[in-house]
Write a protein that holds these residues in place. Structure first.
Motif, short mmCIF file in Angstrom:
data_model
loop_
_atom_site.label_atom_id
_atom_site.label_comp_id
_atom_site.label_asym_id
_atom_site.label_seq_id
_atom_site.Cartn_x
_atom_site.Cartn_y
_atom_site.Cartn_z
N THR A 1 -24.72 -41.16 36.13
CA THR A 1 -25.17 -39.87 35.20
C THR A 1 -26.59 -39.73 35.63
O THR A 1 -27.35 -40.60 36.11
N VAL A 2 -27.13 -38.60 35.40
CA VAL A 2 -28.39 -38.26 35.71
C VAL A 2 -28.85 -37.72 34.23
O VAL A 2 -28.33 -36.71 33.87
N SER A 3 -30.02 -38.01 33.85
CA SER A 3 -30.67 -37.64 32.88
C SER A 3 -31.40 -36.45 32.89
O SER A 3 -31.43 -35.98 34.30
N PRO A 4 -31.75 -35.51 31.96
CA PRO A 4 -32.53 -34.15 32.10
C PRO A 4 -33.84 -34.27 33.15
O PRO A 4 -34.15 -33.67 33.61
N GLU A 5 -34.22 -35.59 32.86
CA GLU A 5 -35.60 -35.84 33.61
C GLU A 5 -35.23 -36.23 35.18
O GLU A 5 -36.07 -36.72 35.86
N GLY A 6 -33.96 -36.52 35.56
CA GLY A 6 -33.62 -36.85 36.86
C GLY A 6 -33.40 -38.29 37.06
O GLY A 6 -33.42 -38.76 38.14
N TYR A 7 -33.37 -39.13 36.07
CA TYR A 7 -33.08 -40.54 36.24
C TYR A 7 -31.55 -40.95 36.28
O TYR A 7 -30.77 -40.11 35.67
N ILE A 8 -31.45 -41.56 37.32
CA ILE A 8 -29.94 -41.88 37.91
C ILE A 8 -29.65 -43.26 37.10
O ILE A 8 -30.35 -44.26 37.15
N TYR A 9 -28.28 -43.21 36.47
CA TYR A 9 -27.82 -44.43 36.03
C TYR A 9 -26.46 -44.71 36.26
O TYR A 9 -25.55 -43.54 36.35
N LEU A 10 -26.14 -45.69 36.74
CA LEU A 10 -24.51 -46.04 37.14
C LEU A 10 -23.81 -46.23 35.82
O LEU A 10 -24.16 -46.81 34.76
N THR A 11 -22.67 -45.46 36.06
CA THR A 11 -21.60 -45.54 34.84
C THR A 11 -20.68 -47.06 35.13
O THR A 11 -21.00 -47.69 35.86
N VAL A 12 -20.02 -47.18 34.08
CA VAL A 12 -19.05 -48.67 34.21
C VAL A 12 -18.52 -48.82 35.46
O VAL A 12 -18.70 -49.74 36.36
N THR A 13 -17.60 -47.76 36.16
CA THR A 13 -17.19 -47.74 37.36
C THR A 13 -18.10 -47.88 38.55
O THR A 13 -17.78 -48.69 39.48
N LYS B 1 -21.92 -35.45 44.25
CA LYS B 1 -20.45 -35.93 44.15
C LYS B 1 -20.27 -37.34 43.61
O LYS B 1 -19.17 -37.41 43.13
N LEU B 2 -21.40 -38.16 43.41
CA LEU B 2 -21.07 -39.49 42.65
C LEU B 2 -20.97 -39.13 41.31
O LEU B 2 -20.39 -39.55 40.55
N ARG B 3 -21.88 -38.07 40.80
CA ARG B 3 -21.75 -37.60 39.35
C ARG B 3 -20.44 -36.80 39.12
O ARG B 3 -19.90 -37.16 38.17
N GLN B 4 -19.81 -36.06 40.03
CA GLN B 4 -18.63 -35.36 39.95
C GLN B 4 -17.70 -36.49 39.74
O GLN B 4 -16.41 -36.28 39.11
N ASN B 5 -17.61 -37.41 40.50
CA ASN B 5 -16.59 -38.40 40.45
C ASN B 5 -17.01 -39.70 39.32
O ASN B 5 -16.25 -40.72 39.33
N GLU B 6 -17.88 -39.35 38.64
CA GLU B 6 -18.04 -40.16 37.37
C GLU B 6 -18.70 -41.61 37.66
O GLU B 6 -18.24 -42.52 36.91
#
Length: 119
Positions: free
Chosen positions: A54-66, A46-51
């Motif tokens: 982002t999640v890398s192919p390795e499964g690493y989670i990064y916060l977007t600017v928002t 849900k967080l990814r869909q709401n931008e």
């Protein structure tokens, strides 16, 4: 930028974890919050869909600017409110729990007034 409390908690947790480790994965978030990995996976989707992440192919989670803006706002509220309550004599564990609840419902105006008063 309005999110539910759960989403804000996930973003805050990702932020906090990213300060102490090189990468954050869903399993790290699940462990930190004491949730099942399957529940965290649904929330991350849900967080990814709401931008917000982002999640890398390795499964690493990064916060977007928002996502980072929201996480930092919630984290700032949590730190200030818990330290303020502790300074007022509230047990640190109770202060942290109460701050966690208050941080999601307090208005920007009220938080800024408390912040100005405390500092």
């Amino acid at each position: 930028m309005s999110l539910n409390e759960s989403a804000e908690n996930y973003l805050e947790t990702i932020l906090v974890l990213s300060k102490s480790r090189p990468v954050v994965r869903s399993v790290d978030v699940a462990t930190e919050l004491g949730f099942k990995k399957s529940s965290v996976s649904v929330a991350m989707k849900k967080l990814r869909q709401n931008e917000h992440i982002t999640v890398s192919p390795e499964g690493y989670i990064y916060l977007t600017v928002t996502g980072k803006e929201i996480a930092e706002m919630i984290y700032e509220r949590h730190k200030l409110l818990s330290s303020w309550l502790t300074a007022l004599g509230v047990d640190k564990d109770i202060a942290a729990e109460d701050a966690c609840r208050i941080e999601h419902v307090i208005s920007k105006e009220s938080f800024e007034a408390i912040k100005k008063h405390v500092k």
